[in-house]
Design a protein around this motif. Structure first.
Motif, PDB file in Angstrom:
ATOM      1  N   VAL A   2      -8.719   2.530   2.179  1.00  0.00           N
ATOM      2  CA  VAL A   2      -8.492   1.122   2.541  1.00  0.00           C
ATOM      3  C   VAL A   2      -9.010   0.786   3.937  1.00  0.00           C
ATOM      4  O   VAL A   2      -8.844  -0.349   4.397  1.00  0.00           O
ATOM      5  N   SER A  19     -11.760  -2.178   4.222  1.00  0.00           N
ATOM      6  CA  SER A  19     -11.209  -3.514   3.953  1.00  0.00           C
ATOM      7  C   SER A  19     -10.314  -3.971   5.104  1.00  0.00           C
ATOM      8  O   SER A  19     -10.379  -5.132   5.531  1.00  0.00           O
ATOM      9  N   ASN A  39       0.834  -1.199   0.000  1.00  0.00           N
ATOM     10  CA  ASN A  39       0.000   0.000   0.000  1.00  0.00           C
ATOM     11  C   ASN A  39       0.871   1.251   0.000  1.00  0.00           C
ATOM     12  O   ASN A  39       0.667   2.154  -0.799  1.00  0.00           O
ATOM     13  N   CYS A  79      -5.299  -4.961   3.039  1.00  0.00           N
ATOM     14  CA  CYS A  79      -6.331  -3.937   2.887  1.00  0.00           C
ATOM     15  C   CYS A  79      -6.467  -3.445   1.446  1.00  0.00           C
ATOM     16  O   CYS A  79      -7.551  -3.022   1.037  1.00  0.00           O
ATOM     17  N   VAL A  80      -5.392  -3.537   0.632  1.00  0.00           N
ATOM     18  CA  VAL A  80      -5.508  -3.147  -0.778  1.00  0.00           C
ATOM     19  C   VAL A  80      -6.158  -4.265  -1.592  1.00  0.00           C
ATOM     20  O   VAL A  80      -7.090  -4.029  -2.378  1.00  0.00           O
ATOM     21  N   ARG A 109       0.456   2.397  -3.414  1.00  0.00           N
ATOM     22  CA  ARG A 109      -0.594   1.420  -3.774  1.00  0.00           C
ATOM     23  C   ARG A 109      -0.120   0.484  -4.890  1.00  0.00           C
ATOM     24  O   ARG A 109      -0.753   0.320  -5.923  1.00  0.00           O
ATOM     25  N   LEU A 140      -9.734  -4.531  -0.746  1.00  0.00           N
ATOM     26  CA  LEU A 140     -10.458  -3.409  -1.360  1.00  0.00           C
ATOM     27  C   LEU A 140     -10.836  -3.747  -2.797  1.00  0.00           C
ATOM     28  O   LEU A 140     -11.990  -3.555  -3.220  1.00  0.00           O
TER      29      LEU A 140
END
Length: 501
Positions: free
Chosen positions: A266, A269, A18, A166-167, A43, A170
């Motif tokens: 993010v 997520s 991220n 979390c990415v 990201r 997402l």
């Protein structure tokens, strides 16, 4: 020609999925002092296509960031630099294309570390910066991977790196940018499925405390503190924040008090993954760790920092940096402990209370390095704002409030979240008495005392002959008894012949 002196600076760079992070520290007085933190939201994981190839746009974002980092690296000895790539660079089929150019930009070689090595390094970072004893569960939610580690002291007993972050969550579960119950449910269920293979092993090992070492956990703590909650993360608080997130229809409309704009994309997520971890592993409470991957890289480079007791190392470092009277601090700590051992069993209920009493005793004079008159105020500011590995934010806050009140005028403690109100008050009372009884700074001159407790009522018994020979201390004790009693903390000073004591 004189020989060049080796630079005391160290740099750790983490090419995360991220964000890319750079940490620059200076090794000083048995501790590390942060000199710079540079972060860019790259990201990288969002640039992976269905075949796990990185897009040119994503790689360009990474190269542009590394050009910024490269300038700072020129000032640091090559042996004092560690640069690692994590989940996305492990996964990308064209990672070599990115790395070849990245290595040239930096002038250093990037190590792409395995998931297990990443987990082990995260654990080192946590172990070197977080206090407490017993077995700990560490959770680090990154952009494309989540590391879970169980360890004790500096030894990791279970290391796992899972392919969820979390990415990636997402892109998989909030791709339509809708914050619906369905999207959250799907994200939580998928995280539980990913966690399921390690469930039996981790439950069997067990843990005493749980700490989070990720941006998600840091964001959660900032939100909770902004909303008037304490720093301890619990399942009800996570569900409460999920409800707050679902008030917005779209990610771009997400507006939660305490949540920064750059973290908002993010956050749902990462929150979903953490809810799944809490529910599946039945976690009761989690606090934020003092460090993670980058700190682990630093501590691997600095051999002198490999000491078992993190808090002891921190106290020693502060005493050295601020030129405190170490012998006197130890005398006050011993006097406070002697008083505590005479109190009723469990008079200070939490183990952390004993630790904080000892720490406050050893560091209570830190404010005098700036000024005597406002020494308490200066001490409070320093302890609340210094980087103190081994102590949480709430513990630093309480240490500051104790130091603010260690002598003379006495006021009740403000609301704090490190100890119960009763224990915090009792720590302060013992600290003040210990400082008063040792003010001549010579253990041979301190009186023999007996302290008895009846709930919040304290009775301090001393030899009348000693009080007669030490009229200043005698007067100060009477003043202290009035001060404590005036705010509802009964303190009685009595006398008895030394032979009877």
């Amino acid at each position: 020609m004189s020989q060049a002196v080796s630079s005391p600076l160290y740099a750790a760079i983490d090419l995360g999925s991220n964000s890319f992070h750079m940490l620059v520290v200076r090794h000083i007085d048995g501790s590390v002092q942060t000199m710079a933190k540079i972060k860019r939201k790259v990201r990288l994981a969002a640039g992976l296509d269905e075949n796990n190839a990185l897009s040119l746009d994503a790689m360009q974002r990474g190269w542009d960031c590394l050009r910024l980092f490269a300038e700072r690296l020129q000032d640091i000895e090559p042996d004092n630099i560690r640069i690692v790539g994590t989940a996305t660079l492990r996964t990308a089929t064209n990672a070599e294309q990115f790395l070849a150019k990245a290595n040239k930009i930096l002038g250093h070689t990037i190590e792409v570390i395995s998931g297990e090595e990443e987990a082990a390094t995260i654990y080192k970072g946590v172990a070197h910066t977080s206090g407490g004893s017993g077995r700990r569960l560490v959770v680090d939610i990154g952009g494309a991977s989540t590391e879970l580690i169980i360890g004790e002291g500096f030894e990791a007993k279970a290391l796992t790196s899972l392919k969820m972050g979390c990415v990636t969550w997402l892109e998989k579960h909030f791709k339509d940018r809708q914050l619906t119950a369905s999207n959250f449910d799907n994200a939580i269920s998928a995280a539980k499925q990913t966690l399921h293979p390690i469930l039996e092993q981790y439950r069997a090992l067990g843990w005493d405390v749980c700490v989070g070492a990720s941006g998600t956990v840091q964001a959660l703590q900032e939100i909770m503190l902004a909303q008037g909650m304490d720093e301890v993360i619990t399942h009800p608080k996570l569900k409460r924040l999920q409800k707050q997130a679902m008030r917005a229809d779209h990610l771009e409309e997400l507006d939660i008090e305490g949540l920064t704009f750059e973290r908002a994309l993010v956050f749902p997520s990462g929150l979903s993954i953490l809810i799944a971890i809490f529910e599946l592993l039945e976690i009761e409470a989690m606090t934020l760790a003092g460090g993670a991957l980058r700190e682990g890289l630093v501590y691997e480079m600095v051999d002198e920092l490999k000491q078992d007791d993190i808090r002891a190392r921190t106290i020693t470092s502060v005493q050295t940096r601020y030129q405190l009277d170490v012998a006197y601090g130890e005398q006050v700590a011993q006097q406070a402990n002697t008083l505590l051992t005479q109190c009723e069993q469990g008079w200070i209920a939490e183990d952390q209370g004993v630790v904080l009493l000892d720490t406050a005793a050893k560091l209570h004079e830190i404010g005098l390095t700036i000024d005597f008159k406002k020494g308490g105020e200066h001490g409070a500011y320093l302890l609340q704002h210094l980087d103190l590995p081994g102590f949480t934010r709430a513990q630093k806050h309480l240490l500051g409030e104790l130091t603010r009140r260690y002598r003379e005028q006495l006021t009740s403690l403000p609301e704090q979240h490190a100890l119960s109100g009763t224990s915090a008050k009792r720590v302060l009372r013992l600290l003040r008495l210990a400082v008063l009884l040792t003010h001549r700074r010579n253990p041979q001159l301190a009186p023999d005392v007996v302290l008895t407790t009846d709930g919040d009522k304290l009775t301090l018994t001393l030899d009348p002959l000693w009080l007669e020979q030490n009229p200043l201390t005698s007067a100060e004790l009477e003043i202290e008894a009035n001060r404590q009693s005036d705010i509802g903390w009964p303190l009685v000073i009595t006398t008895r012949a030394v032979a009877a004591i």
